[in-house]
Design a protein around this motif. Structure first.
Motif, PDB file in Angstrom:
ATOM      1  N   ASP A 197     -11.750 -26.213  17.356  1.00  0.00           N
ATOM      2  CA  ASP A 197     -11.418 -25.966  15.968  1.00  0.00           C
ATOM      3  C   ASP A 197     -12.528 -26.455  15.043  1.00  0.00           C
ATOM      4  OD1 ASP A 197     -10.051 -26.615  13.269  1.00  0.00           O
ATOM      5  OD2 ASP A 197      -8.582 -25.413  14.339  1.00  0.00           O
ATOM      6  N   GLU A 198     -12.837 -25.690  13.993  1.00  0.00           N
ATOM      7  CA  GLU A 198     -13.916 -26.053  13.072  1.00  0.00           C
ATOM      8  C   GLU A 198     -13.681 -27.396  12.399  1.00  0.00           C
ATOM      9  OE1 GLU A 198     -17.507 -25.763  11.190  1.00  0.00           O
ATOM     10  OE2 GLU A 198     -16.675 -24.512  12.784  1.00  0.00           O
ATOM     11  N   SER A 199     -12.422 -27.773  12.234  1.00  0.00           N
ATOM     12  CA  SER A 199     -12.129 -29.018  11.532  1.00  0.00           C
ATOM     13  C   SER A 199     -12.466 -30.253  12.343  1.00  0.00           C
ATOM     14  CB  SER A 199     -10.640 -29.068  11.143  1.00  0.00           C
ATOM     15  OG  SER A 199      -9.824 -29.226  12.285  1.00  0.00           O
ATOM     16  N   VAL A 200     -12.991 -30.076  13.551  1.00  0.00           N
ATOM     17  CA  VAL A 200     -13.367 -31.224  14.362  1.00  0.00           C
ATOM     18  C   VAL A 200     -14.886 -31.289  14.544  1.00  0.00           C
ATOM     19  CG1 VAL A 200     -13.350 -30.285  16.712  1.00  0.00           C
ATOM     20  CG2 VAL A 200     -12.438 -32.569  16.297  1.00  0.00           C
ATOM     21  N   SER A 201     -15.635 -30.434  13.851  1.00  0.00           N
ATOM     22  CA  SER A 201     -17.095 -30.497  13.943  1.00  0.00           C
ATOM     23  C   SER A 201     -17.572 -31.839  13.392  1.00  0.00           C
ATOM     24  CB  SER A 201     -17.741 -29.352  13.157  1.00  0.00           C
ATOM     25  OG  SER A 201     -17.623 -29.567  11.763  1.00  0.00           O
ATOM     26  N   MET A 202     -18.705 -32.313  13.896  1.00  0.00           N
ATOM     27  CA  MET A 202     -19.208 -33.615  13.466  1.00  0.00           C
ATOM     28  C   MET A 202     -19.505 -33.619  11.973  1.00  0.00           C
ATOM     29  SD  MET A 202     -19.685 -36.677  14.531  1.00  0.00           S
ATOM     30  CE  MET A 202     -19.597 -36.416  16.313  1.00  0.00           C
ATOM     31  N   ALA A 203     -20.062 -32.526  11.468  1.00  0.00           N
ATOM     32  CA  ALA A 203     -20.377 -32.461  10.035  1.00  0.00           C
ATOM     33  C   ALA A 203     -19.117 -32.646   9.201  1.00  0.00           C
ATOM     34  CB  ALA A 203     -21.039 -31.127   9.706  1.00  0.00           C
ATOM     35  N   PHE A 204     -18.023 -32.020   9.623  1.00  0.00           N
ATOM     36  CA  PHE A 204     -16.761 -32.114   8.899  1.00  0.00           C
ATOM     37  C   PHE A 204     -16.209 -33.535   8.963  1.00  0.00           C
ATOM     38  CE2 PHE A 204     -12.133 -31.687   8.564  1.00  0.00           C
ATOM     39  CZ  PHE A 204     -12.012 -30.890   7.441  1.00  0.00           C
ATOM     40  N   LEU A 205     -16.234 -34.130  10.159  1.00  0.00           N
ATOM     41  CA  LEU A 205     -15.696 -35.477  10.325  1.00  0.00           C
ATOM     42  C   LEU A 205     -16.493 -36.508   9.541  1.00  0.00           C
ATOM     43  CD1 LEU A 205     -14.887 -35.473  14.143  1.00  0.00           C
ATOM     44  CD2 LEU A 205     -13.251 -35.333  12.263  1.00  0.00           C
ATOM     45  N   VAL A 206     -17.812 -36.320   9.468  1.00  0.00           N
ATOM     46  CA  VAL A 206     -18.651 -37.249   8.710  1.00  0.00           C
ATOM     47  C   VAL A 206     -18.285 -37.204   7.228  1.00  0.00           C
ATOM     48  CG1 VAL A 206     -21.008 -37.676   7.907  1.00  0.00           C
ATOM     49  CG2 VAL A 206     -20.568 -37.304  10.339  1.00  0.00           C
ATOM     50  N   VAL A 207     -18.047 -36.020   6.697  1.00  0.00           N
ATOM     51  CA  VAL A 207     -17.661 -35.907   5.292  1.00  0.00           C
ATOM     52  C   VAL A 207     -16.300 -36.552   5.064  1.00  0.00           C
ATOM     53  CG1 VAL A 207     -17.124 -34.323   3.407  1.00  0.00           C
ATOM     54  CG2 VAL A 207     -19.037 -33.828   4.930  1.00  0.00           C
TER      55      VAL A 207
END
Length: 312
Positions: free
Chosen positions: A123-133
């Motif tokens: 799922d896109e919501s678990v990408s590192m970029a998303f989690l960092v934000v």
């Protein structure tokens, strides 16, 4: 000692309750950014479920909803204490990458149906970029946003978890959404990022600094999480030239490293092995045809899941 079959007969709802586990892990991981903490939350949630009497459990109309609510409340409490812990963390802190041995070639094409259990890595919501934000949000903003925008919880339910009015929760989610939109740069879809990361990998393996610089955005940033447990890499590197020089110097110093193509939190990434042992996991993000962000997990405590062989 009773057998599993006898246990199921004693508690016919056990199977239904345990099927919620993956959903709870999905939820807690997005809220906390740590798989180890997410597993602890799920364990605590089940402890609270079985601490009730059978009559109390039978009175709960939707056990799944109850479990998700309790897990969310535990996460909200942990997010407050996590900020304090991370203030004392040695070096940079980045979310824990989810163990995944999937090679890029094995990635399903976009739009292919997947089992809900696979969402934690696809799922896109678990990408590192998303989690960092997400780390930049307040605990209440993070919970409201993740529950509403990712898991589609209604604000009335979120209000009960956060302890605020539905209107206040709506405002929290709106604020979080705005901050995430402002912080995230447009990125390539995962299936289109493969070529960018592969070019980057090949230039690195060839120790071609000029080629590496060409595959890095001029303003690229590399962040390493060591937890103070391994040497070097504890500081951020900024700029294509500095990052390229650092990567090539690493291979000169440690020529026995093996760079593998692996999915990291649902996107093409790299796994670094030394003598068959995983020593680093790299999540990468690309815009246009260049790598813009590199997150390097080197903390051995956060790599335990990657080093454990999957159970057959």
């Amino acid at each position: 000692m009773s057998s599993p079959q006898e246990d199921d007969q004693l508690d016919p709802g056990l199977d239904a309750i345990m099927k919620e586990r993956r959903q709870l892990i999905n939820l807690a991981y997005r809220l906390l950014g740590s798989l180890a903490d997410a597993e602890d939350v799920v364990q605590d949630t089940y402890v609270r479920w079985y601490a009730m009497t059978p009559e109390q459990r039978d009175a709960i109309v939707s056990p799944g909803a109850w479990l998700n609510k309790v897990a969310s409340r535990i996460c909200l409490d942990l997010l407050g204490s996590a900020r304090v812990r991370r203030e004392n963390y040695v070096g940079e802190w980045i979310p824990e990458p989810v163990p995944d041995r999937t090679e890029w070639a094995a990635v399903r094409p976009a739009g292919t149906a997947t089992d809900p259990a696979d969402r934690i890595t696809l799922d896109e919501s678990v990408s590192m970029a998303f989690l960092v934000v997400l780390e930049s949000l307040t605990p209440a903003e993070r919970v409201a946003f993740v529950l509403h925008d990712v898991f589609r919880y209604p604000f009335n339910d979120i209000a009960d978890i956060v302890g605020r009015t539905p209107a206040a929760c709506r405002q929290l989610a709106t604020s979080a959404r705005r901050r995430i939109r402002d912080a995230q740069a447009p990125t390539r879809p995962a299936n289109r990022q493969t070529d960018v990361v592969r070019n980057f990998k090949q230039a690195w393996e060839s120790m071609d600094i000029d080629a590496l610089i060409g595959f890095l955005d001029p303003g690229a940033v590399s962040v390493a999480d060591t937890g103070g447990l391994v040497e070097a890499g504890a500081r951020s590197l900024e700029g294509a030239e500095q990052i390229a020089s650092g990567l090539v110097a690493l291979l000169h110093r440690m020529p026995d490293l093996t760079i593998l193509e692996r999915m990291v939190n649902g996107r093409p990434g790299l796994v670094i092995e030394q003598d068959g042992v995983i020593v680093s996991v790299m999540a990468l993000e690309a815009t246009d045809d260049r790598v813009t962000h590199i997150w390097v997990m080197r903390n051995p405590e956060k790599l335990r899941g990657w080093r454990t062989e999957p159970q057959g």
